[in-house]
Scaffold this motif. Structure first.
Motif, PDB file in Angstrom:
ATOM      1  N   ASN A 266       0.869  -1.182   0.000  1.00 28.98           N
ATOM      2  CA  ASN A 266       0.000   0.000   0.000  1.00 28.98           C
ATOM      3  C   ASN A 266       0.907   1.233   0.000  1.00 28.98           C
ATOM      4  O   ASN A 266       1.193   1.817   1.051  1.00 28.98           O
ATOM      5  CB  ASN A 266      -0.933   0.001   1.202  1.00 28.98           C
ATOM      6  N   ILE A 267       1.347   1.607  -1.179  1.00 30.23           N
ATOM      7  CA  ILE A 267       2.359   2.655  -1.325  1.00 30.23           C
ATOM      8  C   ILE A 267       1.866   4.013  -0.830  1.00 30.23           C
ATOM      9  O   ILE A 267       2.591   4.688  -0.068  1.00 30.23           O
ATOM     10  CB  ILE A 267       2.854   2.698  -2.782  1.00 30.23           C
ATOM     11  N   PRO A 268       0.669   4.476  -1.197  1.00 27.10           N
ATOM     12  CA  PRO A 268       0.207   5.761  -0.655  1.00 27.10           C
ATOM     13  C   PRO A 268       0.168   5.783   0.873  1.00 27.10           C
ATOM     14  O   PRO A 268       0.468   6.798   1.496  1.00 27.10           O
ATOM     15  CB  PRO A 268      -1.199   5.900  -1.255  1.00 27.10           C
ATOM     16  N   SER A 269      -0.180   4.633   1.484  1.00 28.21           N
ATOM     17  CA  SER A 269      -0.253   4.570   2.942  1.00 28.21           C
ATOM     18  C   SER A 269       1.127   4.732   3.574  1.00 28.21           C
ATOM     19  O   SER A 269       1.297   5.509   4.526  1.00 28.21           O
ATOM     20  CB  SER A 269      -0.870   3.241   3.373  1.00 28.21           C
ATOM     21  N   PHE A 270       2.133   3.993   3.061  1.00 29.94           N
ATOM     22  CA  PHE A 270       3.457   4.103   3.694  1.00 29.94           C
ATOM     23  C   PHE A 270       4.072   5.475   3.434  1.00 29.94           C
ATOM     24  O   PHE A 270       4.794   6.017   4.285  1.00 29.94           O
ATOM     25  CB  PHE A 270       4.370   2.939   3.297  1.00 29.94           C
ATOM     26  N   ILE A 271       3.755   6.076   2.289  1.00 29.99           N
ATOM     27  CA  ILE A 271       4.289   7.418   2.002  1.00 29.99           C
ATOM     28  C   ILE A 271       3.635   8.456   2.912  1.00 29.99           C
ATOM     29  O   ILE A 271       4.301   9.353   3.445  1.00 29.99           O
ATOM     30  CB  ILE A 271       4.095   7.772   0.520  1.00 29.99           C
ATOM     31  N   LYS A 272       2.324   8.333   3.131  1.00 34.34           N
ATOM     32  CA  LYS A 272       1.620   9.282   3.993  1.00 34.34           C
ATOM     33  C   LYS A 272       2.138   9.213   5.419  1.00 34.34           C
ATOM     34  O   LYS A 272       2.246  10.225   6.115  1.00 34.34           O
ATOM     35  CB  LYS A 272       0.116   9.000   3.965  1.00 34.34           C
ATOM     36  N   LYS A 273       2.512   8.009   5.858  1.00 37.10           N
ATOM     37  CA  LYS A 273       3.059   7.852   7.206  1.00 37.10           C
ATOM     38  C   LYS A 273       4.434   8.507   7.318  1.00 37.10           C
ATOM     39  O   LYS A 273       4.795   9.037   8.376  1.00 37.10           O
ATOM     40  CB  LYS A 273       3.107   6.372   7.588  1.00 37.10           C
ATOM     41  N   ILE A 274       5.215   8.482   6.256  1.00 30.33           N
ATOM     42  CA  ILE A 274       6.495   9.199   6.268  1.00 30.33           C
ATOM     43  C   ILE A 274       6.241  10.695   6.412  1.00 30.33           C
ATOM     44  O   ILE A 274       6.899  11.397   7.202  1.00 30.33           O
ATOM     45  CB  ILE A 274       7.305   8.913   4.989  1.00 30.33           C
ATOM     46  N   ALA A 275       5.271  11.201   5.659  1.00 32.30           N
ATOM     47  CA  ALA A 275       4.950  12.636   5.700  1.00 32.30           C
ATOM     48  C   ALA A 275       4.522  13.073   7.093  1.00 32.30           C
ATOM     49  O   ALA A 275       4.794  14.206   7.516  1.00 32.30           O
ATOM     50  CB  ALA A 275       3.852  12.947   4.683  1.00 32.30           C
ATOM     51  N   SER A 276       3.869  12.163   7.841  1.00 30.86           N
ATOM     52  CA  SER A 276       3.408  12.511   9.191  1.00 30.86           C
ATOM     53  C   SER A 276       4.424  12.174  10.269  1.00 30.86           C
ATOM     54  O   SER A 276       4.158  12.368  11.460  1.00 30.86           O
ATOM     55  CB  SER A 276       2.085  11.789   9.482  1.00 30.86           C
ATOM     56  N   GLY A 277       5.580  11.634   9.872  1.00 31.29           N
ATOM     57  CA  GLY A 277       6.632  11.318  10.831  1.00 31.29           C
ATOM     58  C   GLY A 277       6.522   9.956  11.479  1.00 31.29           C
ATOM     59  O   GLY A 277       7.281   9.635  12.399  1.00 31.29           O
ATOM     60  N   ASN A 278       5.600   9.125  11.007  1.00 36.67           N
ATOM     61  CA  ASN A 278       5.400   7.791  11.583  1.00 36.67           C
ATOM     62  C   ASN A 278       6.217   6.770  10.793  1.00 36.67           C
ATOM     63  O   ASN A 278       5.678   6.007   9.994  1.00 36.67           O
ATOM     64  CB  ASN A 278       3.909   7.436  11.558  1.00 36.67           C
ATOM     65  N   LEU A 279       7.524   6.747  11.025  1.00 42.62           N
ATOM     66  CA  LEU A 279       8.401   5.883  10.245  1.00 42.62           C
ATOM     67  C   LEU A 279       8.243   4.408  10.593  1.00 42.62           C
ATOM     68  O   LEU A 279       8.365   3.542   9.717  1.00 42.62           O
ATOM     69  CB  LEU A 279       9.847   6.323  10.423  1.00 42.62           C
ATOM     70  N   LYS A 280       7.960   4.107  11.854  1.00 43.75           N
ATOM     71  CA  LYS A 280       7.725   2.707  12.212  1.00 43.75           C
ATOM     72  C   LYS A 280       6.469   2.193  11.516  1.00 43.75           C
ATOM     73  O   LYS A 280       6.459   1.081  10.962  1.00 43.75           O
ATOM     74  CB  LYS A 280       7.590   2.543  13.721  1.00 43.75           C
ATOM     75  N   GLY A 281       5.430   2.996  11.521  1.00 43.51           N
ATOM     76  CA  GLY A 281       4.207   2.606  10.839  1.00 43.51           C
ATOM     77  C   GLY A 281       4.428   2.422   9.355  1.00 43.51           C
ATOM     78  O   GLY A 281       3.881   1.498   8.739  1.00 43.51           O
ATOM     79  N   SER A 282       5.238   3.289   8.776  1.00 47.45           N
ATOM     80  CA  SER A 282       5.557   3.191   7.351  1.00 47.45           C
ATOM     81  C   SER A 282       6.292   1.895   7.060  1.00 47.45           C
ATOM     82  O   SER A 282       5.954   1.170   6.116  1.00 47.45           O
ATOM     83  CB  SER A 282       6.401   4.391   6.919  1.00 47.45           C
ATOM     84  N   ALA A 283       7.297   1.585   7.877  1.00 50.35           N
ATOM     85  CA  ALA A 283       8.073   0.359   7.680  1.00 50.35           C
ATOM     86  C   ALA A 283       7.185  -0.874   7.833  1.00 50.35           C
ATOM     87  O   ALA A 283       7.338  -1.857   7.097  1.00 50.35           O
ATOM     88  CB  ALA A 283       9.235   0.304   8.669  1.00 50.35           C
TER      89      ALA A 283
END
Length: 458
Positions: free
Chosen positions: A56-73
């Protein structure tokens, strides 16, 4: 790009080590956030459809934008158990980035670099992203600890299976650990993915070759299910005179030798010829440059249009100064009185009628023989198959390509499943790390679905 060349100065061991550092710079936090904010977060995202593991590429990118790197990973690794490696080795320009809607307006989102940014954070912070599921009493043996085997093991462990991986080498990770050049995929990245699997309770028996250290019968009879993820073997022989000369190398072994220090200094200033034009051939050539070779050539019996290497790999090799000799067929390896390589005798080719693959067949031009000076010749003309082992398991195959049910990944023995390069060919998927990872994941769920069905019918 840091690259110490022999023509500029004397090369030291330290210089060679620098040559094998990862070439693609990591994004800074600011760069990652700015790039993430370019994403349109498409509802019906074509990038997801283009990803073999459906991250889910938009989801992991949005989490990077919000600073949630663990969630993105976690989003990345949930879909792709070797997502940190794939962030580096996937042909993103052909897959997710190639499908990005921004291609029509500007530049696609740097999906691969953002994926690397998130997984780098998880690696650097030693995050364990998943937990093992409640034990269900079922056991699975996985033969081969490469991307496909690791992916199957990770998913099965999360579903409650007791999993044992049998790996012939001293470390797991397969191609990602040993077969992809360090300046594109550092070994520590692959080994982190191995740790993610081990930390779920998966037992990895390294230095354990099936058929030598443990029998096929013990594997088949000792576990409820078996997953065959053995990949492919060595580069085949060229079949020409002089191939027994000192200085003829297997490209797979050549790349592997650069993955663990100390690096070999004997090739500094030498003339290297690589035979082949696939991704492994490119890796062998660019490794040769980074080992200090003074002249590196690649010879291929067809033209640039027929080469099988990715376009970005080809461009990378050209930037490294690798010379390409198209329509060139080796016919003899020349050796000196001591039996060492001193040249490669070749003949010029021209393209004739198409062969069974649809590519025009190369035909030798009469009287066109010539010699290329060489201190070493590296063979990179594909890989052989583990036919003997496949037949020990009693599986149906076509020249080493194991036949499977494409819906379940079951072989001719329904207890045994197969994934990765051992099934590549005959329309059974592409030879990519991400494809093997997806097959491993799907196989795990296929095994689990069969277990659920059995529970229902009992």
């Amino acid at each position: 790009m840091h690259l110490n060349r022999v023509k500029n100065k004397k090369i030291s061991v330290e210089d060679l080590t620098l040559n094998f550092r990862e070439i693609e710079p990591a994004l800074t936090e600011t760069e990652a956030i700015n790039e993430s904010n370019r994403c349109l977060y498409c509802y019906d995202a074509p990038c997801i459809k283009a990803c073999p593991t459906s991250i889910n590429i938009p989801s992991f990118i949005k989490k990077i934008a919000s600073g949630n790197l663990k969630g993105s990973a976690k989003v990345i690794m949930e879909a792709n158990p070797v997502g940190a490696s794939c962030a580096r080795v996937c042909p993103t320009e052909e897959l997710c980035e190639g499908a990005c809607v921004l291609n029509d307006a500007s530049l696609p989102i740097m999906i691969g670099n953002l994926q690397r940014h998130a997984t780098n954070w998880a690696i650097q912070n030693n995050e364990q992203l998943f937990e093992a599921g409640e034990a269900n009493g079922q056991t699975v043996a996985i033969v081969g600890g490469g991307p496909g085997g690791l992916s199957a093991a990770r998913e099965l462990a999360r579903l409650g299976y007791q999993v044992t991986i049998f790996e012939a080498k001293e470390k797991a990770g397969g191609l990602d650990t040993f077969g992809i050049v360090s300046f594109r995929l550092p070994q520590e990245v692959s080994l982190w993915e191995v740790e993610q699997v081990e930390n779920l309770g998966v037992e990895i028996r390294t230095n354990t070759m099936v058929g030598r250290d443990i029998s096929v019968e013990e594997i088949v009879n000792g576990y409820d299910k078996v997953v065959l993820a053995i990949g492919m073997s060595k580069v085949p022989m060229l079949g020409i005179e002089g191939e027994d000369a000192d200085g003829v190398y297997d490209a797979i072994d050549w790349v592997e030798s650069t993955k663990t220090p100390p690096l070999d200094q004997q090739f500094i200033g030498k003339k290297i010829v690589v035979v082949g034009a696939g991704n492994t051939a490119i890796d062998a050539a660019t490794c040769s440059v980074r080992l200090g070779a003074g002249d590196v050539k690649m010879v291929y019996r067809r033209t640039e249009a027929e080469m099988t290497a990715y376009e970005f790999e080809y461009e990378f090799a050209k930037q490294d100064g690798v010379e390409f000799r198209w329509l060139t067929q080796p016919v003899k390896i020349l050796k000196d009185a001591q039996g060492k390589v001193e040249g490669l005798q070749c003949v010029r080719m021209e393209l004739g009628e198409p062969d069974e693959s649809g590519r025009r067949r190369p035909v030798a031009v009469e009287g066109s023989e010539f010699t290329i000076e060489a201190d070493a010749v590296i063979k990179a003309i594909g890989q052989t198959r583990y036919v003997n082992l496949i037949e020990e398991f009693g599986l149906e195959h076509n020249w080493g390509i194991v036949k499977i049910n494409m819906d379940t990944y079951q072989t001719s023995n329904p207890k045994i499943y197969a994934v990765g390069d051992v099934i590549f060919g005959d329309g059974q998927g592409d030879a990519m790390v991400v494809t093997a990872a997806n097959q491993g994941k799907l196989t795990a769920h296929s095994i689990h679905q069969e277990f659920i069905n059995q529970q229902v019918t009992v």
